[in-house]
Design a protein around this motif. Sequence first.
Motif, PDB file in Angstrom:
ATOM      1  N   ILE A 126       0.854  -1.182   0.000  1.00  0.00           N
ATOM      2  CA  ILE A 126       0.000   0.000   0.000  1.00  0.00           C
ATOM      3  C   ILE A 126       0.891   1.234   0.000  1.00  0.00           C
ATOM      4  N   ASN A 127       0.491   2.226  -0.794  1.00  0.00           N
ATOM      5  CA  ASN A 127       1.332   3.423  -0.867  1.00  0.00           C
ATOM      6  C   ASN A 127       1.196   4.256   0.403  1.00  0.00           C
ATOM      7  N   GLU A 128       2.043   5.246   0.522  1.00  0.00           N
ATOM      8  CA  GLU A 128       2.135   6.032   1.752  1.00  0.00           C
ATOM      9  C   GLU A 128       0.929   6.942   1.956  1.00  0.00           C
ATOM     10  N   ASN A 129       0.150   7.194   0.919  1.00  0.00           N
ATOM     11  CA  ASN A 129      -0.993   8.092   1.040  1.00  0.00           C
ATOM     12  C   ASN A 129      -2.272   7.361   1.437  1.00  0.00           C
ATOM     13  N   MET A 130      -2.150   6.123   1.860  1.00  0.00           N
ATOM     14  CA  MET A 130      -3.317   5.358   2.278  1.00  0.00           C
ATOM     15  C   MET A 130      -3.102   4.810   3.682  1.00  0.00           C
ATOM     16  N   LEU A 131      -4.188   4.753   4.445  1.00  0.00           N
ATOM     17  CA  LEU A 131      -4.134   4.139   5.770  1.00  0.00           C
ATOM     18  C   LEU A 131      -4.454   2.653   5.648  1.00  0.00           C
ATOM     19  N   THR A 132      -3.749   1.852   6.416  1.00  0.00           N
ATOM     20  CA  THR A 132      -4.125   0.449   6.483  1.00  0.00           C
ATOM     21  C   THR A 132      -5.331   0.335   7.407  1.00  0.00           C
ATOM     22  N   TYR A 133      -5.994  -0.804   7.369  1.00  0.00           N
ATOM     23  CA  TYR A 133      -7.186  -0.970   8.208  1.00  0.00           C
ATOM     24  C   TYR A 133      -6.859  -0.834   9.693  1.00  0.00           C
ATOM     25  N   PHE A 136      -6.491   2.782  10.448  1.00  0.00           N
ATOM     26  CA  PHE A 136      -7.808   3.426  10.439  1.00  0.00           C
ATOM     27  C   PHE A 136      -8.541   3.169  11.747  1.00  0.00           C
ATOM     28  N   LEU A 137      -8.494   1.927  12.251  1.00  0.00           N
ATOM     29  CA  LEU A 137      -9.151   1.604  13.523  1.00  0.00           C
ATOM     30  C   LEU A 137      -8.544   2.416  14.664  1.00  0.00           C
ATOM     31  N   ALA A 138      -7.223   2.549  14.669  1.00  0.00           N
ATOM     32  CA  ALA A 138      -6.570   3.327  15.723  1.00  0.00           C
ATOM     33  C   ALA A 138      -6.974   4.801  15.630  1.00  0.00           C
ATOM     34  N   THR A 139      -7.046   5.329  14.420  1.00  0.00           N
ATOM     35  CA  THR A 139      -7.458   6.720  14.230  1.00  0.00           C
ATOM     36  C   THR A 139      -8.895   6.930  14.691  1.00  0.00           C
ATOM     37  N   ALA A 140      -9.776   6.012  14.330  1.00  0.00           N
ATOM     38  CA  ALA A 140     -11.180   6.115  14.730  1.00  0.00           C
ATOM     39  C   ALA A 140     -11.310   6.015  16.248  1.00  0.00           C
ATOM     40  N   SER A 141     -10.562   5.119  16.866  1.00  0.00           N
ATOM     41  CA  SER A 141     -10.599   4.997  18.328  1.00  0.00           C
ATOM     42  C   SER A 141     -10.118   6.277  18.997  1.00  0.00           C
ATOM     43  N   ALA A 142      -9.068   6.882  18.450  1.00  0.00           N
ATOM     44  CA  ALA A 142      -8.559   8.134  19.011  1.00  0.00           C
ATOM     45  C   ALA A 142      -9.596   9.248  18.873  1.00  0.00           C
ATOM     46  N   GLN A 143     -10.295   9.287  17.734  1.00  0.00           N
ATOM     47  CA  GLN A 143     -11.321  10.307  17.539  1.00  0.00           C
ATOM     48  C   GLN A 143     -12.486  10.110  18.503  1.00  0.00           C
ATOM     49  N   VAL A 144     -12.881   8.858  18.738  1.00  0.00           N
ATOM     50  CA  VAL A 144     -13.970   8.573  19.674  1.00  0.00           C
ATOM     51  C   VAL A 144     -13.554   8.987  21.086  1.00  0.00           C
TER      52      VAL A 144
END
Length: 165
Positions: A126-133, A136-144
Amino acid sequence: MGMGMLQQPPNPQQQQQQQQQQQPPSPLDNISKIKTLVGPLRESLSNTIKTAAQTLNHNSQVDAGSLKGFDVSIPRFDKNLEEFYSICDQIELHLKTSIKCLGQAESSNRYLHIPVAPHRSENLGINENMLTYPQFLATASAQVAYAKEIHDTLVAAAQNISPSD
């Protein structure tokens, strides 16, 4: 004894593999599932209407006295109606799920400007401009967690502002 009697029965694993190959793969997305339920819904509605007509005809013949007793077996209307409502409920569930998925995708595009890789595997190049799943889960958890912290802070501030008795 003929030659056909000496044949061995087919291997059960071969039969299972043939059955798996003959069955089409089940659809994964909700819209495809809805499309596959439209045919059974039409058939169920048709059966329900036919059963209702047969029941009305049978009851009218009994009421008119031209038919003695209930020895004629007709399909049960309530079973056909229940099947029809069951399919309607499945379609409704898939539609609601689709609407929620679209809402989540819209929110993700609005608040997270980096696209997410559709696969869980991290070794797909996956290229650097994409988040892995997992990212993404870690980002969503941080936002919550951040949203909960803001909520708790606002509740505490509202309690401090309100006059005490």
